[in-house]
Design a protein around this motif. Structure first.
Motif, short mmCIF file in Angstrom:
data_model
loop_
_atom_site.label_atom_id
_atom_site.label_comp_id
_atom_site.label_asym_id
_atom_site.label_seq_id
_atom_site.Cartn_x
_atom_site.Cartn_y
_atom_site.Cartn_z
N GLY A 153 0.84 -1.19 0.00
CA GLY A 153 0.00 0.00 0.00
C GLY A 153 0.87 1.23 0.00
O GLY A 153 2.09 1.14 -0.03
N PRO A 154 0.26 2.43 0.04
CA PRO A 154 1.05 3.67 0.12
C PRO A 154 1.96 3.61 1.34
O PRO A 154 1.52 3.25 2.43
CB PRO A 154 0.01 4.77 0.27
N THR A 155 3.24 3.94 1.15
CA THR A 155 4.22 3.76 2.21
C THR A 155 5.15 4.96 2.29
O THR A 155 5.67 5.42 1.27
CB THR A 155 5.06 2.49 1.95
N LYS A 156 5.37 5.45 3.52
CA LYS A 156 6.34 6.53 3.74
C LYS A 156 7.66 5.92 4.14
O LYS A 156 7.72 5.04 4.99
CB LYS A 156 5.85 7.47 4.84
N THR A 179 -1.69 5.00 5.54
CA THR A 179 -0.33 4.90 5.02
C THR A 179 0.54 4.08 5.96
O THR A 179 0.46 4.23 7.18
CB THR A 179 0.28 6.31 4.87
N THR A 221 6.92 9.42 -0.03
CA THR A 221 5.72 8.59 -0.01
C THR A 221 5.74 7.78 -1.30
O THR A 221 5.71 8.35 -2.40
CB THR A 221 4.43 9.44 0.08
N LYS A 242 4.23 4.73 -3.79
CA LYS A 242 2.98 4.04 -4.09
C LYS A 242 3.21 2.53 -4.04
O LYS A 242 4.36 2.07 -4.08
CB LYS A 242 2.43 4.49 -5.44
N PRO A 243 2.13 1.75 -3.96
CA PRO A 243 2.29 0.29 -3.92
C PRO A 243 3.03 -0.21 -5.17
O PRO A 243 2.88 0.36 -6.25
CB PRO A 243 0.85 -0.22 -3.91
#
Length: 108
Positions: free
Chosen positions: A31-34, A91, A39, A41-42
């Motif tokens: 999933g969206p990840t910092k 996130t 940030t 995207k998947p």
């Protein structure tokens, strides 16, 4: 299962690759990840570390994203690449990444 273990399963770390003298590590983000100030995207990424800089290259588009990391060396070698992250809203936020086959741990 706890949310953290589900997240670790979702943020799957894959095998390592060797390119010339630099090592790259493949990770898959569910999933969206910092990661630091980024940030992501998947998708699938190649991770390369150069000093205190971590560069994530998106496999599908070859776009590169760089952030600063703290590099720690541990006493034992990590068997697998593992991403440790927490969920913040929608996130995932990476706390650290253990690099498989090395004694290196990246902290974000």
């Amino acid at each position: 299962m706890t949310a953290k273990s589900l997240l670790l399963a979702g943020v799957l770390a894959l095998s390592t690759l060797s390119l010339a003298s630099a090592k790259t590590f493949e990770i898959s983000l569910a999933g969206p990840t910092k990661a630091g100030n980024l940030t992501l995207k998947p998708g699938q990424y190649r991770l390369k570390v150069d000093g205190t800089k971590a560069t994530f290259t998106e496999v599908e588009t070859s776009k590169q994203f760089t952030t600063t990391v703290k590099v720690d060396t541990t006493d034992k070698k990590f068997d697998d690449t593992r991403v440790d992250a927490n969920k913040e809203g929608t996130t995932d936020v990476i706390k650290d990444i253990e690099l498989g086959g090395t004694k290196t741990k990246l902290e974000f």
